[in-house]
Design a protein around this motif. Structure first.
Motif: not given
Length: 121
Positions: A90-103
């Motif tokens: 399974s693959v989950i992709r996360v963005t910079w905004r998600q990592v930094t603003q929605e950890p």
């Protein structure tokens, strides 16, 4: 405590250096939320993935804008995901905004996927 966290965040993620500042940020997120069992830059087939949880066959890819903004990168990412899924991952992709603003949201999603892949709900 902040100095210790900063020092841990700066540690290399293994024998291969990170490709971007997003990878150390993701490893720090995992550490802060108590998510373990991941391997950095695991090779699966012909792909080197950002983070893999081998026991759950879960991949987490961190996508910065610069390397993923073109049509070709978009197409390549989908082909890569499809191949990984065909291999049972399974693959989950996360963005910079998600990592930094929605950890917290990222951590909950990864945790839920890990539980699901391990047979939980």
């Amino acid at each position: 405590m902040a100095a210790l966290e900063a020092a841990l965040d700066a540690l290399p993620l293994g024998a291969k250096p990170p490709d971007s500042v997003l990878e150390p940020a993701m490893s720090a997120l995992f550490r802060r939320w108590g998510i373990d069992g991941w391997v950095f830059h695991l090779v699966i087939g012909r792909f080197e993935v950002d983070f893999a949880f081998p026991s759950a066959m879960l991949v987490v890819e961190v996508d910065g804008w610069d390397p993923h903004r073109t049509r070709q990168a978009f197409e390549d990412d989908r082909a890569r995901d499809a191949r990984l899924v065909s291999l049972g991952w399974s693959v989950i992709r996360v963005t910079w905004r998600q990592v930094t603003q929605e950890p917290g949201k990222v951590a909950r999603n990864v945790g839920a996927a890990l539980r699901h892949r391990h047979g939980g709900v």
